[in-house]
Design a protein around this motif. Structure first.
Motif, PDB file in Angstrom:
ATOM      1  N   UNK A 180       0.842  -1.229  -0.021  1.00 40.04           N
ATOM      2  CA  UNK A 180       0.039   0.189   0.118  1.00 40.04           C
ATOM      3  C   UNK A 180       1.060   1.179   0.239  1.00 40.04           C
ATOM      4  N   UNK A 181       1.945   1.463   0.803  1.00 42.10           N
ATOM      5  CA  UNK A 181       2.940   2.428   0.604  1.00 42.10           C
ATOM      6  C   UNK A 181       3.285   2.479  -0.685  1.00 42.10           C
ATOM      7  N   UNK A 182       3.855   1.406  -1.400  1.00 41.40           N
ATOM      8  CA  UNK A 182       4.359   1.401  -2.657  1.00 41.40           C
ATOM      9  C   UNK A 182       3.508   2.112  -3.585  1.00 41.40           C
ATOM     10  N   UNK A 183       2.033   1.694  -3.679  1.00 38.88           N
ATOM     11  CA  UNK A 183       1.191   2.041  -4.560  1.00 38.88           C
ATOM     12  C   UNK A 183       0.642   3.599  -4.330  1.00 38.88           C
ATOM     13  N   UNK A 184       0.602   3.925  -2.988  1.00 37.14           N
ATOM     14  CA  UNK A 184       0.131   5.303  -2.746  1.00 37.14           C
ATOM     15  C   UNK A 184       0.830   6.269  -2.572  1.00 37.14           C
ATOM     16  N   UNK A 187      -1.021   0.686   6.192  1.00 31.52           N
ATOM     17  CA  UNK A 187      -0.153   1.090   4.851  1.00 31.52           C
ATOM     18  C   UNK A 187      -0.492   2.450   4.207  1.00 31.52           C
ATOM     19  N   UNK A 188      -1.930   2.576   4.404  1.00 26.32           N
ATOM     20  CA  UNK A 188      -2.402   3.963   3.551  1.00 26.32           C
ATOM     21  C   UNK A 188      -1.912   5.180   4.400  1.00 26.32           C
ATOM     22  N   UNK A 189      -2.049   4.813   5.804  1.00 24.05           N
ATOM     23  CA  UNK A 189      -1.710   6.080   6.810  1.00 24.05           C
ATOM     24  C   UNK A 189      -0.303   6.181   6.397  1.00 24.05           C
ATOM     25  N   UNK A 236      11.861  22.066  -5.026  1.00 23.55           N
ATOM     26  CA  UNK A 236      10.493  22.139  -5.275  1.00 23.55           C
ATOM     27  C   UNK A 236       9.810  20.886  -5.252  1.00 23.55           C
ATOM     28  N   UNK A 237      10.404  19.859  -5.812  1.00 21.74           N
ATOM     29  CA  UNK A 237       9.594  18.574  -5.908  1.00 21.74           C
ATOM     30  C   UNK A 237      10.448  17.524  -5.155  1.00 21.74           C
ATOM     31  N   UNK A 238      10.889  17.864  -4.189  1.00 18.00           N
ATOM     32  CA  UNK A 238      11.921  16.851  -3.274  1.00 18.00           C
ATOM     33  C   UNK A 238      10.954  15.840  -2.504  1.00 18.00           C
ATOM     34  N   UNK A 239       9.605  16.412  -2.288  1.00 16.31           N
ATOM     35  CA  UNK A 239       8.704  15.699  -1.652  1.00 16.31           C
ATOM     36  C   UNK A 239       8.102  14.503  -2.671  1.00 16.31           C
ATOM     37  N   UNK A 240       8.042  14.792  -3.806  1.00 22.63           N
ATOM     38  CA  UNK A 240       7.690  13.967  -4.986  1.00 22.63           C
ATOM     39  C   UNK A 240       8.831  13.095  -5.220  1.00 22.63           C
ATOM     40  N   UNK A 241      10.120  13.684  -5.323  1.00 22.01           N
ATOM     41  CA  UNK A 241      11.199  12.847  -5.680  1.00 22.01           C
ATOM     42  C   UNK A 241      11.758  11.789  -4.630  1.00 22.01           C
ATOM     43  N   UNK A 242      11.098  12.060  -3.268  1.00 20.32           N
ATOM     44  CA  UNK A 242      11.238  10.972  -2.138  1.00 20.32           C
ATOM     45  C   UNK A 242      10.415  10.028  -2.188  1.00 20.32           C
ATOM     46  N   UNK A 243       8.979  10.624  -2.740  1.00 24.73           N
ATOM     47  CA  UNK A 243       7.890   9.661  -2.906  1.00 24.73           C
ATOM     48  C   UNK A 243       8.513   8.508  -4.031  1.00 24.73           C
ATOM     49  N   UNK A 244       8.954   9.086  -4.961  1.00 22.27           N
ATOM     50  CA  UNK A 244       9.236   8.203  -5.970  1.00 22.27           C
ATOM     51  C   UNK A 244      10.329   7.131  -5.424  1.00 22.27           C
ATOM     52  N   UNK A 245      11.377   7.591  -4.726  1.00 14.49           N
ATOM     53  CA  UNK A 245      12.295   6.797  -4.013  1.00 14.49           C
ATOM     54  C   UNK A 245      11.711   5.893  -3.076  1.00 14.49           C
ATOM     55  N   UNK A 246      10.458   6.299  -2.239  1.00 15.38           N
ATOM     56  CA  UNK A 246       9.856   5.395  -1.437  1.00 15.38           C
ATOM     57  C   UNK A 246       9.256   4.340  -2.147  1.00 15.38           C
ATOM     58  N   UNK A 247       8.440   4.878  -3.417  1.00 13.07           N
ATOM     59  CA  UNK A 247       7.698   3.686  -4.197  1.00 13.07           C
ATOM     60  C   UNK A 247       8.839   2.778  -4.541  1.00 13.07           C
ATOM     61  N   UNK A 248      10.111   2.974  -5.086  1.00  9.69           N
ATOM     62  CA  UNK A 248      11.142   2.032  -5.468  1.00  9.69           C
ATOM     63  C   UNK A 248      11.567   1.188  -4.292  1.00  9.69           C
ATOM     64  N   UNK A 249      11.707   1.803  -2.986  1.00  8.72           N
ATOM     65  CA  UNK A 249      11.967   0.998  -2.109  1.00  8.72           C
ATOM     66  C   UNK A 249      10.938  -0.006  -1.624  1.00  8.72           C
ATOM     67  N   UNK A 307       8.053  -4.412  -0.083  1.00  4.87           N
ATOM     68  CA  UNK A 307       6.689  -5.062  -0.217  1.00  4.87           C
ATOM     69  C   UNK A 307       6.887  -6.578  -0.411  1.00  4.87           C
ATOM     70  N   UNK A 308       7.537  -6.909  -1.494  1.00  2.00           N
ATOM     71  CA  UNK A 308       7.878  -8.353  -1.775  1.00  2.00           C
ATOM     72  C   UNK A 308       8.752  -9.246  -0.953  1.00  2.00           C
ATOM     73  N   UNK A 309       9.515  -8.659  -0.035  1.00  2.00           N
ATOM     74  CA  UNK A 309      10.466  -9.414   0.720  1.00  2.00           C
ATOM     75  C   UNK A 309       9.607 -10.476   1.692  1.00  2.00           C
ATOM     76  N   UNK A 310       8.898 -10.025   2.514  1.00  2.00           N
ATOM     77  CA  UNK A 310       8.330 -10.853   3.351  1.00  2.00           C
ATOM     78  C   UNK A 310       7.543 -11.854   2.847  1.00  2.00           C
ATOM     79  N   UNK A 311       6.628 -11.526   1.993  1.00  2.00           N
ATOM     80  CA  UNK A 311       5.607 -12.590   1.281  1.00  2.00           C
ATOM     81  C   UNK A 311       6.698 -13.573   0.335  1.00  2.00           C
TER      82      UNK A 311
END
Length: 439
Positions: free
Chosen positions: A72-76, A124-126, A364-377, A383-387
């Protein structure tokens, strides 16, 4: 050989002593909420054995309860982070903390696997955009030269939160049951949220930000187009490599954190509480390693910017060697020591990766850039590690599954090596664009 300095983005000229005391208060409270974030996420792993016995779950089911949060973190993370940039980062942080705390409380009242899965999804949404928005707030009020250190320290807050969530969750669960463990994490999150809302405001944070960190502020109502945003986020090969390398290398801590309590319970015969506390020591090793490795990266690369990439590669290789060796050793103190060494370095590339992304994207887009990094992370590692480990464990055993996990850092090392080759040219190009934009 010519040396290169990092880009003069932000108030880089600011000295350590010039950093406002309020900035450190914001940092502490933001990290405090990150602790709550990961305590709510990782308390589940401490009570895996209890849930397995209560609802007769397979390792795949247990893994899904852990992975659904990261999924959910990755998707949102990206859409919510973009909204946070526009709606207000501080307000967004408060809303997210309230949601994951209430969802964690919902876990305590779950009566079956499906209810727990739903509650974990809302956790995860939160949490979805908190990492990216929180680090964007922190980096916006500190000197640019501290980026790798602050990024590593901030991300290490997640590891320390995992330590507390696993250890406290195991202790509370052993004495009061797994429902009480979830309830305790939810209560702590609500308390920390109240302190954050009382102290941190958008207005006060804005006063600490240099003008160049908010270049769009003088033009109210003007928003960056989606095309321009994508261009800023994926403008260079090196930043894409940073996203990929960061995401893949985090598969190791995510898998080991999730399954170490179960590993100790099954192969060392430890009871649930003891296994959770012992597993928390390995998470603590990761947390300390993240801070130490991030600080080391800043020091070594002070005059040679491309050294961050070489350091990231080195951390990945050391992690692979230590864990590949450790999980093939016979059970005993020596095995745990070697695994501990691997865990110290397993997330060491987090600080350098965050600094690379910050240096290669507009403020100016650092939040979005780190969101992209979080998405990749999340999508590539967390996300796939545990399952995936759980699915493999159901077929070849948990030990066999954990023996495969250390190969992920080798893939990350390749991505970092490719990124290093184009980093110098890419960074020069980005800096040139920043100069043109400022004219």
């Amino acid at each position: 050989m010519l040396t290169h300095a990092e880009p003069a983005t932000g108030h880089d000229s600011t000295t350590q002593g010039d950093v406002s005391a309020y900035a450190w208060v914001v940092f502490a409270l933001t990290v405090g909420l990150l602790l709550s974030d990961y305590m709510s996420r990782q308390v589940l792993n401490a009570v895996f054995p209890m849930l397995r016995n209560t609802w007769h779950l397979s390792d795949t089911h247990l893994g899904s309860l852990s992975s659904v949060v990261a999924l959910m973190v990755g998707v949102l993370t990206f859409p919510l982070s973009v909204l946070a940039d526009r709606w207000g980062r501080i307000k967004s942080i408060a809303l997210m903390a309230a949601m994951w705390s209430l969802a964690t409380l919902g876990c305590a009242f779950s009566t079956n696997y499906h209810e727990m899965l739903l509650a974990r999804a809302f956790v995860g949404v939160g949490e979805a955009a908190y990492g990216s928005v929180g680090i964007a707030v922190v980096l916006s009020i500190f000197p640019a030269r501290l980026r790798a250190t602050l990024t590593a320290a901030f991300m290490a807050g997640g590891a320390f939160g995992s330590v507390l969530g696993m250890a406290l969750g195991g202790v509370v669960g052993a004495h009061l049951g797994w429902r009480a463990a979830f309830g305790a994490m939810a209560a702590l999150g609500i308390v920390l949220l109240a302190g954050y809302v009382f102290v941190v405001t958008e207005k006060q944070v804005a006063k600490l930000q240099p003008a160049e960190s908010v270049p769009c502020a003088p033009v109210p109502g003007v928003r960056m187009s989606f095309r321009a945003l994508m261009k800023g986020l994926f403008s260079t090969k090196s930043v894409v490599c940073a996203y990929i390398g960061s995401g893949v290398h985090l598969l190791v801590p995510a898998a080991v954190w999730a399954w170490m309590p179960s590993f100790l319970n099954r192969y060392y015969g430890m009871p649930t509480g003891s296994a959770a506390i012992c597993a928390a020591v390995f998470v603590l090793a990761t947390a300390v390693g993240m801070v130490a490795c991030g600080n080391l990266a800043d020091r070594i690369s002070k005059q040679r910017r491309e050294r961050k990439w070489s350091i990231a590669v080195a951390f990945c290789v050391i992690c692979f060697v230590a864990l590949a060796t450790g999980f093939r050793m016979p059970a005993g103190p020596a095995q745990l020591v070697v695994i501990g060494v691997g865990m110290f370095f397993c997330a060491g590339s987090t600080g350098p990766s965050g600094a690379m992304v910050a240096n290669l994207t507009p403020p100016s887009i650092h939040a979005s850039a780190f969101a992209t990094l979080t998405l990749a992370n999340n999508l590539l590692g967390l996300a796939p590690a545990a399952i995936l480990t759980g699915i493999v464990a159901d077929r070849i055993g948990l030990l066999g599954a954990l023996q495969l996990v250390p190969f992920a850092p080798l893939v990350a090392a390749i991505a970092f090596f490719i990124g290093k080759r184009s980093y110098r040219a890419d960074l020069d190009r980005v800096n040139a664009l920043r100069v043109q934009a400022g004219r």
